[in-house]
Design a protein around this motif. Structure first.
Motif, PDB file in Angstrom:
ATOM      1  N   PHE A 236       0.684  61.658  87.176  1.00  0.00           N
ATOM      2  CA  PHE A 236      -0.209  62.691  86.640  1.00  0.00           C
ATOM      3  C   PHE A 236      -0.998  63.383  87.756  1.00  0.00           C
ATOM      4  O   PHE A 236      -0.778  64.551  88.063  1.00  0.00           O
ATOM      5  CB  PHE A 236      -1.158  62.073  85.620  1.00  0.00           C
ATOM      6  N   HIS A 237      -1.893  62.633  88.411  1.00  0.00           N
ATOM      7  CA  HIS A 237      -2.732  63.242  89.441  1.00  0.00           C
ATOM      8  C   HIS A 237      -1.905  63.772  90.607  1.00  0.00           C
ATOM      9  O   HIS A 237      -2.219  64.828  91.171  1.00  0.00           O
ATOM     10  CB  HIS A 237      -3.759  62.218  89.940  1.00  0.00           C
ATOM     11  N   GLY A 238      -0.844  63.049  90.983  1.00  0.00           N
ATOM     12  CA  GLY A 238      -0.013  63.491  92.094  1.00  0.00           C
ATOM     13  C   GLY A 238       0.662  64.819  91.830  1.00  0.00           C
ATOM     14  O   GLY A 238       0.739  65.691  92.714  1.00  0.00           O
ATOM     15  N   THR A 239       1.160  64.990  90.616  1.00  0.00           N
ATOM     16  CA  THR A 239       1.803  66.254  90.252  1.00  0.00           C
ATOM     17  C   THR A 239       0.812  67.410  90.299  1.00  0.00           C
ATOM     18  O   THR A 239       1.105  68.476  90.848  1.00  0.00           O
ATOM     19  CB  THR A 239       2.415  66.149  88.848  1.00  0.00           C
ATOM     20  N   LEU A 240      -0.369  67.203  89.735  1.00  0.00           N
ATOM     21  CA  LEU A 240      -1.366  68.280  89.735  1.00  0.00           C
ATOM     22  C   LEU A 240      -1.879  68.558  91.150  1.00  0.00           C
ATOM     23  O   LEU A 240      -2.110  69.721  91.506  1.00  0.00           O
ATOM     24  CB  LEU A 240      -2.530  67.906  88.815  1.00  0.00           C
TER      25      LEU A 240
ATOM     26  N   CYS B 197       0.561  70.132  81.594  1.00  0.00           N
ATOM     27  CA  CYS B 197       1.524  71.214  81.808  1.00  0.00           C
ATOM     28  C   CYS B 197       1.430  72.271  80.710  1.00  0.00           C
ATOM     29  O   CYS B 197       1.614  73.462  80.972  1.00  0.00           O
ATOM     30  CB  CYS B 197       2.942  70.645  81.888  1.00  0.00           C
ATOM     31  N   ALA B 198       1.146  71.836  79.482  1.00  0.00           N
ATOM     32  CA  ALA B 198       0.986  72.795  78.388  1.00  0.00           C
ATOM     33  C   ALA B 198      -0.199  73.711  78.655  1.00  0.00           C
ATOM     34  O   ALA B 198      -0.148  74.924  78.402  1.00  0.00           O
ATOM     35  CB  ALA B 198       0.807  72.055  77.066  1.00  0.00           C
ATOM     36  N   ALA B 199      -1.279  73.141  79.181  1.00  0.00           N
ATOM     37  CA  ALA B 199      -2.445  73.954  79.520  1.00  0.00           C
ATOM     38  C   ALA B 199      -2.169  74.828  80.741  1.00  0.00           C
ATOM     39  O   ALA B 199      -2.534  76.012  80.770  1.00  0.00           O
ATOM     40  CB  ALA B 199      -3.651  73.051  79.785  1.00  0.00           C
ATOM     41  N   LEU B 200      -1.510  74.249  81.747  1.00  0.00           N
ATOM     42  CA  LEU B 200      -1.216  74.997  82.967  1.00  0.00           C
ATOM     43  C   LEU B 200      -0.305  76.179  82.680  1.00  0.00           C
ATOM     44  O   LEU B 200      -0.452  77.249  83.283  1.00  0.00           O
ATOM     45  CB  LEU B 200      -0.568  74.059  83.988  1.00  0.00           C
TER      46      LEU B 200
ATOM     47  N   VAL C 222       5.902  77.128  83.494  1.00  0.00           N
ATOM     48  CA  VAL C 222       5.789  75.700  83.778  1.00  0.00           C
ATOM     49  C   VAL C 222       6.757  74.987  82.858  1.00  0.00           C
ATOM     50  O   VAL C 222       6.617  75.046  81.633  1.00  0.00           O
ATOM     51  CB  VAL C 222       4.358  75.186  83.564  1.00  0.00           C
ATOM     52  N   CYS C 223       7.766  74.356  83.426  1.00  0.00           N
ATOM     53  CA  CYS C 223       8.812  73.701  82.653  1.00  0.00           C
ATOM     54  C   CYS C 223       8.673  72.184  82.760  1.00  0.00           C
ATOM     55  O   CYS C 223       8.397  71.655  83.841  1.00  0.00           O
ATOM     56  CB  CYS C 223      10.196  74.107  83.161  1.00  0.00           C
ATOM     57  N   VAL C 224       8.870  71.510  81.657  1.00  0.00           N
ATOM     58  CA  VAL C 224       8.812  70.053  81.604  1.00  0.00           C
ATOM     59  C   VAL C 224      10.188  69.525  81.228  1.00  0.00           C
ATOM     60  O   VAL C 224      10.788  69.993  80.261  1.00  0.00           O
ATOM     61  CB  VAL C 224       7.759  69.578  80.578  1.00  0.00           C
ATOM     62  N   VAL C 225      10.680  68.578  81.992  1.00  0.00           N
ATOM     63  CA  VAL C 225      11.980  67.972  81.731  1.00  0.00           C
ATOM     64  C   VAL C 225      11.748  66.543  81.257  1.00  0.00           C
ATOM     65  O   VAL C 225      11.019  65.779  81.897  1.00  0.00           O
ATOM     66  CB  VAL C 225      12.866  67.973  82.988  1.00  0.00           C
ATOM     67  N   GLU C 226      12.357  66.176  80.135  1.00  0.00           N
ATOM     68  CA  GLU C 226      12.175  64.846  79.552  1.00  0.00           C
ATOM     69  C   GLU C 226      13.512  64.096  79.480  1.00  0.00           C
ATOM     70  O   GLU C 226      14.144  64.074  78.424  1.00  0.00           O
ATOM     71  CB  GLU C 226      11.608  64.950  78.132  1.00  0.00           C
TER      72      GLU C 226
END
Length: 331
Positions: A188-192, A259-262, A273-277
């Motif tokens: 989390f923090h690392g990505t941001l 990511c939704a907020a970003l 901003v794309c999220v891969v699951e």
């Protein structure tokens, strides 16, 4: 079944013009892979944009995306910055990106991983950069090195946040708090932190109001160049948490919420901003889990669920999603 689900408003990184998704943020279904890791085609739908009024009403308003920008000049070579690029999905994404003609700035935690990437793909294709996303000095050094190396002939088209760590165990175990903090620090923090550091120097997103270099007319009118994208590697665990993976699932769920907020915050710059699951991926490894989770919890009330978790990881070596299939959804 193991799945790859991709959410984001715009198209993917892909030089093939393949869309990561075109549907509502955090509700797009990318594609699924069965045990043989063959992906079903993506199902594109209308692009949407969340407006303040629509958000207040709990709905999404549809919007029309701008026409595709002109192709890159032949003198400009596109590149990606990938964290956690030394192993697994990260290494597979490097291979896919190089195969698609990108230059890759590969953030690696261990120097030997960077050497292996250069040996596999060549000095001209990959620039390895030491990167620990839990350390501000490491992040800033990697971003500065990439920015200095890009010059006029390279342009970053996507920041791929792939660095992640998995620590498993019951949420009430004595070490659970330390494990949860460690996963939040990376996942989390690392990505941001990396996205924040790369925003101006690499992505051209200047929060002081300056217009990005890749957009004509300050965000309105015809695009001079396609805007960059931010990609975050999440997990299906964010939506389907299981016993022994609660801390990991929570770290990925927090990442998806951010990511939704970003995605909404970067809308003025037209940056998606794309999220891969992905689901269970071949070669998934536990941090510090050399003896297996079941062995560490033998004789406790959690021995059964821990052994089941070990079996899932063991089965992933044969039936899990191939990292290359996930990489194909990113590039």
């Amino acid at each position: 079944m193991v799945c790859v689900r991709v959410a984001g408003e715009g198209g993917g990184v892909g030089s093939r013009g393949r869309s990561l998704s075109r549907s509502a943020p955090a509700h797009a279904v990318g594609g699924c892979a069965v045990a043989d890791a063959s992906l079903l085609p993506l199902q594109p739908s209308k692009a949407v944009q969340a407006t303040p009024r629509a958000l207040a009403a709990g709905v999404h308003a549809t919007a029309t995306l701008p026409p595709p920008p002109p192709p890159h000049p032949a003198s400009i070579r596109r590149c990606l910055f990938i964290s956690g690029a030394g192993t697994g999905i990260g290494a597979a994404t490097v291979a896919a990106a190089v195969g698609a003609g990108y230059h890759v700035f590969a953030g690696v935690l261990v120097a030997a991983e960077g050497e292996a990437l250069v040996a596999a793909h060549g000095v001209g294709a990959v620039t390895p950069l030491p990167l620990d996303v839990t350390r501000a000095d490491s992040i800033n050094a990697a971003v500065s090195a990439a920015a200095a190396a890009m010059g006029p002939g390279l342009r970053l088209v996507a920041l791929v946040n792939n660095a992640g760590v998995l620590r498993a165990g019951p949420l009430l175990s004595p070490r659970a708090a330390d494990d949860a903090r460690a996963m939040l620090d990376v996942n989390f923090h690392g990505t941001l932190a990396l996205t924040r550091a790369a925003a101006g120097p690499l992505l051209g997103i200047w929060t002081d109001g300056g217009a990005p270099a890749w957009w004509a007319g300050g965000g309105k009118g015809a695009a001079a160049d396609p805007p960059p994208r931010v990609v975050a590697m999440s997990s299906l665990s964010a939506r389907l948490p299981t016993a022994m993976s609660g801390g990991y699932a929570a770290s990925k769920a927090a990442l998806e919420a951010a990511c939704a907020a970003l995605r909404q915050e970067l809308a003025p710059w037209r940056v998606d901003v794309c999220v891969v699951e992905p689901g269970v991926v071949k070669g998934t490894r536990l941090w510090g889990g050399a003896g297996g989770l079941g062995a560490s919890l033998a004789g406790t009330a959690w021995a059964g669920p821990a052994a089941a978790f070990d079996r899932v990881l063991a089965n992933s070596a044969a039936a899990g999603l191939d990292p290359a299939a996930v990489a194909a959804e990113v590039v």
